[in-house]
Design an enzyme around this catalytic site. Structure first.
Site, PDB file in Angstrom:
ATOM      1  N   HIS A   1       5.315 -13.870   5.522  1.00 29.28           N
ATOM      2  CA  HIS A   1       4.807 -12.608   4.855  1.00 29.28           C
ATOM      3  C   HIS A   1       5.654 -11.498   5.729  1.00 29.28           C
ATOM      4  CE1 HIS A   1       2.645  -9.385   2.617  1.00 29.28           C
ATOM      5  NE2 HIS A   1       2.035  -9.325   3.818  1.00 29.28           N
TER       6      HIS A   1
ATOM      7  N   GLU B   1       3.511  -5.607  10.362  1.00 33.49           N
ATOM      8  CA  GLU B   1       2.495  -4.523  10.035  1.00 33.49           C
ATOM      9  C   GLU B   1       2.145  -3.656  11.091  1.00 33.49           C
ATOM     10  OE1 GLU B   1       1.365  -4.723   7.061  1.00 33.49           O
ATOM     11  OE2 GLU B   1       1.534  -6.651   6.359  1.00 33.49           O
TER      12      GLU B   1
ATOM     13  N   ARG C   1      -5.156   3.725   0.177  1.00 32.91           N
ATOM     14  CA  ARG C   1      -5.044   2.671   0.691  1.00 32.91           C
ATOM     15  C   ARG C   1      -3.744   2.217   0.388  1.00 32.91           C
ATOM     16  NH1 ARG C   1      -9.618  -2.483   1.196  1.00 32.91           N
ATOM     17  NH2 ARG C   1      -8.112  -3.827   2.328  1.00 32.91           N
TER      18      ARG C   1
ATOM     19  N   LYS D   1      -6.344   1.142  10.149  1.00 35.32           N
ATOM     20  CA  LYS D   1      -6.801   0.355   9.098  1.00 35.32           C
ATOM     21  C   LYS D   1      -8.291   0.723   8.249  1.00 35.32           C
ATOM     22  CE  LYS D   1      -6.275  -3.634   5.670  1.00 35.32           C
ATOM     23  NZ  LYS D   1      -5.673  -4.674   5.506  1.00 35.32           N
TER      24      LYS D   1
ATOM     25  N   ASN E   1       0.715  -0.341   2.087  1.00 38.41           N
ATOM     26  CA  ASN E   1       1.750  -1.454   1.409  1.00 38.41           C
ATOM     27  C   ASN E   1       3.039  -1.268   1.611  1.00 38.41           C
ATOM     28  OD1 ASN E   1      -0.154  -3.781   0.582  1.00 38.41           O
ATOM     29  ND2 ASN E   1      -0.638  -2.302  -1.109  1.00 38.41           N
TER      30      ASN E   1
ATOM     31  N   LYS F   1      -9.640  -7.387   1.384  1.00 33.14           N
ATOM     32  CA  LYS F   1      -8.818  -7.885   0.229  1.00 33.14           C
ATOM     33  C   LYS F   1      -8.768  -9.614   0.416  1.00 33.14           C
ATOM     34  CE  LYS F   1      -5.569  -4.518  -0.914  1.00 33.14           C
ATOM     35  NZ  LYS F   1      -3.957  -4.042  -0.676  1.00 33.14           N
TER      36      LYS F   1
ATOM     37  N   HIS G   1       5.894  -3.643   0.927  1.00 37.73           N
ATOM     38  CA  HIS G   1       5.272  -4.811   0.399  1.00 37.73           C
ATOM     39  C   HIS G   1       5.802  -5.154  -0.964  1.00 37.73           C
ATOM     40  CE1 HIS G   1       3.005  -4.512   3.813  1.00 37.73           C
ATOM     41  NE2 HIS G   1       2.010  -5.506   3.314  1.00 37.73           N
TER      42      HIS G   1
ATOM     43  N   HIS H   1       7.027  -8.575  -1.371  1.00 40.10           N
ATOM     44  CA  HIS H   1       6.305  -9.660  -2.266  1.00 40.10           C
ATOM     45  C   HIS H   1       7.282 -10.164  -3.212  1.00 40.10           C
ATOM     46  CE1 HIS H   1       2.191  -7.792  -1.846  1.00 40.10           C
ATOM     47  NE2 HIS H   1       2.627  -8.654  -0.680  1.00 40.10           N
TER      48      HIS H   1
ATOM     49  N   ARG I   1     -21.664 -16.905  -6.792  1.00 40.76           N
ATOM     50  CA  ARG I   1     -21.367 -15.482  -7.109  1.00 40.76           C
ATOM     51  C   ARG I   1     -21.647 -14.567  -5.689  1.00 40.76           C
ATOM     52  NH1 ARG I   1     -24.366 -17.290 -11.653  1.00 40.76           N
ATOM     53  NH2 ARG I   1     -23.029 -17.368 -13.483  1.00 40.76           N
TER      54      ARG I   1
ATOM     55  N   GLU J   1      -8.466   0.566  -2.969  1.00 33.18           N
ATOM     56  CA  GLU J   1      -7.024   1.119  -3.251  1.00 33.18           C
ATOM     57  C   GLU J   1      -6.804   2.018  -4.452  1.00 33.18           C
ATOM     58  OE1 GLU J   1      -3.272  -1.793  -3.981  1.00 33.18           O
ATOM     59  OE2 GLU J   1      -4.032  -1.854  -1.793  1.00 33.18           O
TER      60      GLU J   1
END
Length: 440
Positions: free
Chosen positions: A341, A261, A317, A303, A321, A219, A324, A328, A197, A313
């Site tokens: 990517h 990026e 934030r 960032k 993206n 992330k 993206h 994606h 955990r 986000e």
């Protein structure tokens, strides 16, 4: 184009190539002039929040001659991610794996698990283990070496990390160390968030993509056959160690992928940084150490500033993206690992810019500048020919930014360095963009 650069601040230096000449490494050119902005400040946020100066702590600021032979004993540049009692440093510099104290100050127990892949392990695993144990005999290090590639960022591969941790009987005071690119960082971070955990973890990114973006901000996650990064958690590291030495062994395609990026930060919030890239892209492609240290630092500052204001986000934030959502869809539809990517993000950025232009939110000159800098960075400016309108729509329908059935997108609006995260746009513009870049 109006320039914000001061010729008096141009730096001249001579440097030599690193000893780690593997893969498609490139010699670093000599007697290069790098032009830096007159100011290192970041823009104030357009979301009504405090400026960078009130949020971001940066030390060891000036970019200096950082050839590997001269910089190993130097203090690294440090960018702080300000998250209260969960704040952590990003160390940036050459030869940082040869400074054991940087990593060891963030190891709280006696057991460490290094998660890496088949490409990075032969190059940097031994150095990482030495950095963790040098003068620190109480620490024992285990390692798990995963296959390399986006196609392995899945539950089956993740289980190999858990298998090793459980077999080694690692306890709650252990630390997971991610040594690799974005795939390794995402999977190791998610494993750390889930094992017992939650245990400590450290990021040691070895690709441009990971150094300027994915290793910072917490992330973590894995892909699902129906969507990229659909399973994961927000989980912050203890620190991020950005050693620039691995850039000398990075294949050209991986280098270019990470630059997507870097370009993104300039487009969405840092016009001055974008202008610097336009003037210095040849140096970045040549792996110039001074230029790259500056680009990494500036990207991490951007960032860190965003993450400190919007960790999970909620709005701001999401602007990170840009491109993206389209990108994606390319990765999912074309097949994980078929495109890197950053390659998919580059094509997605062009699509987002095209849609922004169709909406009348940006002018022709910005569209042209985006195309030019992506081409200069040797990145694609259109998706694969196999992508269809229907593929884009079906995959984008399950994007994480969909809310109440409405796809929200990051689009450019206004002058360079401004963007919006919105679902309030003319659907016709999206349809026209998809038809322009894919088959019916």
């Amino acid at each position: 184009m109006a320039s914000s650069f001061c010729p008096k601040q141009a730096l001249s230096f001579t440097s030599s190539a690193s000893a780690h000449q593997l893969h498609q490494s490139r010699a670093i050119p000599r007697d290069i002039h790098v032009r830096f902005p007159a100011s290192g400040s970041l823009p104030s946020s357009r979301y009504g929040v405090k400026s960078k100066a009130a949020r971001l702590k940066v030390s060891a600021t000036k970019v200096m001659d950082q050839s590997p032979s001269k910089s190993r004993s130097k203090a690294p540049t440090v960018v702080e991610v300000d998250l209260g009692n969960r704040s952590y440093p990003i160390y940036i510099g050459a030869g940082l794996l040869d400074q054991p104290e940087l990593l060891q100050r963030h190891i709280h127990g006696k057991r460490v698990l290094v998660v890496t892949n088949t490409t990075v392990a032969p190059l940097y695993l031994d150095r990482t283990i030495s950095a963790l144990t040098d003068g620190n005999p109480n620490v024992t290090v285990e390692s798990v070496i995963l296959p390399d590639g986006e196609q392995f960022k899945n539950m089956e591969t993740l289980m190999k990390v858990f298998d090793k941790a459980i077999e080694s009987r690692l306890d709650r005071r252990c630390t997971f160390v991610a040594l690799g690119g974005g795939v390794i960082g995402d999977m190791c971070g998610y494993a750390a968030a889930s094992y017992l955990r939650g245990v400590n973890f450290i990021q040691i990114p070895t690709t441009v993509m990971a150094q300027v973006d994915s290793s910072v901000g917490g992330k973590t996650g894995i892909n699902h056959p129906l969507g990229k990064n659909m399973i994961g958690a927000f989980y912050q590291p203890q620190c991020v160690l950005v050693d620039t030495d691995p850039l000398t062994t990075l294949p050209d395609k991986e280098l270019a992928s990470g630059l997507a990026e870097v370009i993104k930060y300039g487009l969405i919030r840092d016009a001055e940084f974008f202008e610097w890239q336009e003037q210095n892209m040849p140096l970045l492609l040549a792996r110039d150490p001074t230029a790259f240290t500056y680009a990494i630092k500036r990207s991490c500052e951007n960032k860190a500033d965003v993450v400190s204001q919007d960790e999970k986000e909620g709005g701001l934030r999401a602007t990170l993206n840009l491109g993206h959502t389209f990108g994606h869809a390319v990765e999912t539809g074309f097949g994980y690992g078929q495109w890197l990517h950053g390659e998919a993000v580059a094509a997605g950025t062009v699509m987002a810019v095209d849609m922004s232009h169709r909406l009348g939110w940006i002018d022709d000159s910005l569209v042209e500048r985006v195309h030019k800098i992506l081409q200069q960075a040797k990145l694609p400016t259109s998706p694969p020919e196999t992508m269809t309108v229907e593929m884009f729509k079906s995959i984008m329908a399950v994007d994480k930014k969909v809310a109440d059935g409405k796809l929200r997108l990051i689009l450019l609006k206004g002058p360079l360095g401004n963007c919006v995260f919105t679902g309030d746009y003319d659907q016709k513009a999206l349809d026209e963009t998809l038809r322009a870049f894919s088959k019916s």
